[in-house]
Write a protein that holds these residues in place. Structure first.
Motif, PDB file in Angstrom:
ATOM      1  N   PRO A 240       0.768  -1.165  -0.035  1.00 19.31           N
ATOM      2  CA  PRO A 240       0.001  -0.150   0.037  1.00 19.31           C
ATOM      3  C   PRO A 240       0.811   1.393  -0.025  1.00 19.31           C
ATOM      4  O   PRO A 240       0.430   2.394  -0.608  1.00 19.31           O
ATOM      5  N   ASP A 241       1.942   1.145   0.769  1.00 17.73           N
ATOM      6  CA  ASP A 241       2.771   2.539   0.593  1.00 17.73           C
ATOM      7  C   ASP A 241       4.036   2.613  -0.287  1.00 17.73           C
ATOM      8  O   ASP A 241       4.911   3.486  -0.326  1.00 17.73           O
ATOM      9  N   GLN A 242       3.847   1.704  -1.221  1.00 18.89           N
ATOM     10  CA  GLN A 242       4.879   1.772  -2.278  1.00 18.89           C
ATOM     11  C   GLN A 242       5.303   3.180  -2.769  1.00 18.89           C
ATOM     12  O   GLN A 242       6.340   3.414  -2.894  1.00 18.89           O
ATOM     13  N   PRO A 243       4.156   3.728  -3.313  1.00 16.87           N
ATOM     14  CA  PRO A 243       4.398   5.099  -3.925  1.00 16.87           C
ATOM     15  C   PRO A 243       5.285   5.976  -2.980  1.00 16.87           C
ATOM     16  O   PRO A 243       6.045   6.575  -3.364  1.00 16.87           O
ATOM     17  N   LEU A 244       5.150   5.848  -1.670  1.00 19.99           N
ATOM     18  CA  LEU A 244       5.858   6.855  -0.753  1.00 19.99           C
ATOM     19  C   LEU A 244       7.415   6.160  -0.508  1.00 19.99           C
ATOM     20  O   LEU A 244       8.382   6.869  -0.442  1.00 19.99           O
ATOM     21  N   GLN A 245       7.353   4.754  -0.601  1.00 21.82           N
ATOM     22  CA  GLN A 245       8.731   4.133  -0.604  1.00 21.82           C
ATOM     23  C   GLN A 245       9.675   4.649  -1.735  1.00 21.82           C
ATOM     24  O   GLN A 245      10.878   4.891  -1.557  1.00 21.82           O
TER      25      GLN A 245
ATOM     26  N   TRP B  19       3.855  13.795 -15.591  1.00 22.58           N
ATOM     27  CA  TRP B  19       4.745  13.876 -14.429  1.00 22.58           C
ATOM     28  C   TRP B  19       5.759  14.744 -14.542  1.00 22.58           C
ATOM     29  O   TRP B  19       5.901  15.559 -13.457  1.00 22.58           O
ATOM     30  N   LEU B  20       6.393  15.123 -15.737  1.00 23.47           N
ATOM     31  CA  LEU B  20       7.276  16.422 -15.936  1.00 23.47           C
ATOM     32  C   LEU B  20       6.409  17.763 -15.639  1.00 23.47           C
ATOM     33  O   LEU B  20       7.134  18.727 -15.010  1.00 23.47           O
ATOM     34  N   ALA B  21       4.978  17.656 -15.780  1.00 19.41           N
ATOM     35  CA  ALA B  21       4.437  18.932 -15.603  1.00 19.41           C
ATOM     36  C   ALA B  21       4.058  19.290 -14.058  1.00 19.41           C
ATOM     37  O   ALA B  21       3.616  20.294 -13.596  1.00 19.41           O
ATOM     38  N   THR B  22       4.316  18.222 -13.171  1.00 21.30           N
ATOM     39  CA  THR B  22       4.006  18.472 -11.868  1.00 21.30           C
ATOM     40  C   THR B  22       4.879  19.666 -11.077  1.00 21.30           C
ATOM     41  O   THR B  22       4.511  20.047 -10.078  1.00 21.30           O
ATOM     42  N   GLY B  23       6.190  20.234 -11.804  1.00 21.79           N
ATOM     43  CA  GLY B  23       7.160  20.871 -11.341  1.00 21.79           C
ATOM     44  C   GLY B  23       8.175  20.354 -10.192  1.00 21.79           C
ATOM     45  O   GLY B  23       9.018  21.070 -10.151  1.00 21.79           O
ATOM     46  N   THR B  24       7.713  19.348  -9.427  1.00 29.08           N
ATOM     47  CA  THR B  24       8.499  18.949  -8.559  1.00 29.08           C
ATOM     48  C   THR B  24       8.773  17.395  -8.811  1.00 29.08           C
ATOM     49  O   THR B  24       8.920  16.526  -8.054  1.00 29.08           O
TER      50      THR B  24
ATOM     51  N   PRO C  14       6.695  10.295  -6.920  1.00 29.53           N
ATOM     52  CA  PRO C  14       6.735   8.932  -7.682  1.00 29.53           C
ATOM     53  C   PRO C  14       5.659   8.943  -8.684  1.00 29.53           C
ATOM     54  O   PRO C  14       4.757   9.877  -8.655  1.00 29.53           O
ATOM     55  N   TYR C  15       5.748   8.067  -9.864  1.00 30.66           N
ATOM     56  CA  TYR C  15       4.865   8.411 -10.919  1.00 30.66           C
ATOM     57  C   TYR C  15       4.626   6.934 -11.577  1.00 30.66           C
ATOM     58  O   TYR C  15       5.307   6.128 -11.745  1.00 30.66           O
ATOM     59  N   LYS C  16       3.234   7.013 -11.569  1.00 28.68           N
ATOM     60  CA  LYS C  16       2.670   5.754 -12.639  1.00 28.68           C
ATOM     61  C   LYS C  16       1.748   6.168 -13.690  1.00 28.68           C
ATOM     62  O   LYS C  16       0.673   7.207 -13.231  1.00 28.68           O
TER      63      LYS C  16
ATOM     64  N   SER D  61      10.109   5.600  -9.328  1.00 23.91           N
ATOM     65  CA  SER D  61      10.811   7.008  -8.666  1.00 23.91           C
ATOM     66  C   SER D  61      11.039   8.118  -9.521  1.00 23.91           C
ATOM     67  O   SER D  61      11.678   7.964 -10.699  1.00 23.91           O
ATOM     68  N   GLY D  62      10.458   9.302  -9.034  1.00 26.35           N
ATOM     69  CA  GLY D  62      10.764  10.455  -9.875  1.00 26.35           C
ATOM     70  C   GLY D  62      12.365  10.893 -10.299  1.00 26.35           C
ATOM     71  O   GLY D  62      12.735  11.307 -11.187  1.00 26.35           O
ATOM     72  N   ARG D  63      12.961  10.540  -9.123  1.00 27.15           N
ATOM     73  CA  ARG D  63      14.425  10.638  -9.117  1.00 27.15           C
ATOM     74  C   ARG D  63      15.061   9.767 -10.131  1.00 27.15           C
ATOM     75  O   ARG D  63      15.857  10.321 -11.015  1.00 27.15           O
ATOM     76  N   ALA D  64      14.716   8.544 -10.107  1.00 23.43           N
ATOM     77  CA  ALA D  64      15.390   7.667 -11.000  1.00 23.43           C
ATOM     78  C   ALA D  64      15.059   8.092 -12.624  1.00 23.43           C
ATOM     79  O   ALA D  64      15.789   7.904 -13.655  1.00 23.43           O
ATOM     80  N   VAL D  65      13.785   8.347 -12.698  1.00 20.16           N
ATOM     81  CA  VAL D  65      13.253   8.732 -14.178  1.00 20.16           C
ATOM     82  C   VAL D  65      14.089   9.974 -14.625  1.00 20.16           C
ATOM     83  O   VAL D  65      14.663  10.046 -15.773  1.00 20.16           O
TER      84      VAL D  65
END
Length: 264
Positions: free
Chosen positions: A44-49, A124-129, A134-136, A166-170
């Motif tokens: 359940p908390d995978q996006p946060l992780q 995802w890019l449009a989020t600004g941060t 996390p992005y799906k 991960s947003g960072r990995a992408v």
């Protein structure tokens, strides 16, 4: 017994997404290991992780996971998408028998080519941060960019297997020039094993020109281009034919390795 095979999954995936490939390889005697990268377990908390995980986290995990297998034979590294980038980095660190790259994300330094189709990740890019989010992709976008070429009645079931990335990995892949740590970097000269690269003309995530540019980094290299296939080559109508071709390419490499072992 054939050499062990390490299967490295791509963005939004888990080790379970290799099930079709394992069904093809294991009856041929290949012992397959398909680890799930850190923070990719569907809990359940995978996006946060996963949100701020780096490619460096994935690479360190994969290297340790391979070492823990205690292989007595050199493994074959197989990667898909982002997993193919990790496989390239691992091949520079691990004594691999061979390296198989399916629709590979490229190392940093794409010589003017965009490593990912930005239309695929534009929300995802449009989020600004985006680099710490996390992005799906939404179902409709995933159907267009990942599952094109696969029967529509399979799309929903495939989508349910996906997790957040991960947003960072992408960003380390897509915006490598802004990553001062160069998490997507690799010294191609450190990869000394034979390489096999698959590119697809209808891949809407990683352009086929990028996959071909990856192939150009290595020697010896074998290339197979599928003009009508999309990104999801790990489970489409041509997966079995593709894997048979890869096994045929591997056999002479394995025979040379066995002959060298007998001569020692």
């Amino acid at each position: 017994m054939s050499h062990p095979v390490v299967l490295l999954h791509g963005m939004w995936c888990t080790g379970a997404n290799w099930a079709r490939v394992r069904e093809i390889l294991e009856p041929r005697g290949y012992a397959c290991f398909s680890p799930t990268l850190p923070a990719h377990e569907p809990v359940p908390d995978q996006p946060l992780q996963v949100g701020r995980c780096s490619l460096r986290d994935y690479l360190g995990f994969a290297e340790d996971a391979i070492a823990a297998q205690g292989y007595t034979q050199r493994p074959v590294l197989v990667g898909h998408g982002m997993g193919a980038l990790l496989a390239q980095q691992l091949a520079a660190r691990v004594d691999a028998l061979a390296l198989v790259l399916l629709n590979p994300a490229p190392p940093a330094g794409g010589a003017g080519l965009r490593p990912l189709r930005f239309a695929a990740i534009s929300p995802w890019l449009a989020t600004g941060t985006f680099w710490r989010r996390p992005y799906k992709p939404a179902f409709e976008r995933a159907a267009r960019i990942l599952f094109n070429g696969i029967a529509a009645d399979r799309h929903r079931a495939l989508y349910e297997t996906l997790v957040h990335e991960s947003g960072r990995a992408v960003s380390e892949i897509a915006l490598w020039w802004a990553d001062l740590a160069r998490a997507a970097a690799i010294r191609s000269d450190d990869v000394r094993c034979p390489v096999y690269v698959v590119s697809c003309g209808e891949d809407r995530l990683i352009p086929d020109a990028v996959a071909r540019r990856v192939a150009a980094r290595y020697a010896p290299v074998a290339q197979r281009h599928y003009p009508d296939r999309g990104h999801w080559v790990i489970d489409d109508e041509e997966t079995e034919e593709m894997m048979h071709g890869i096994c045929s390419w591997l056999r002479p490499i394995e025979r040379r390795e066995e002959a060298a072992a007998r001569a020692r």
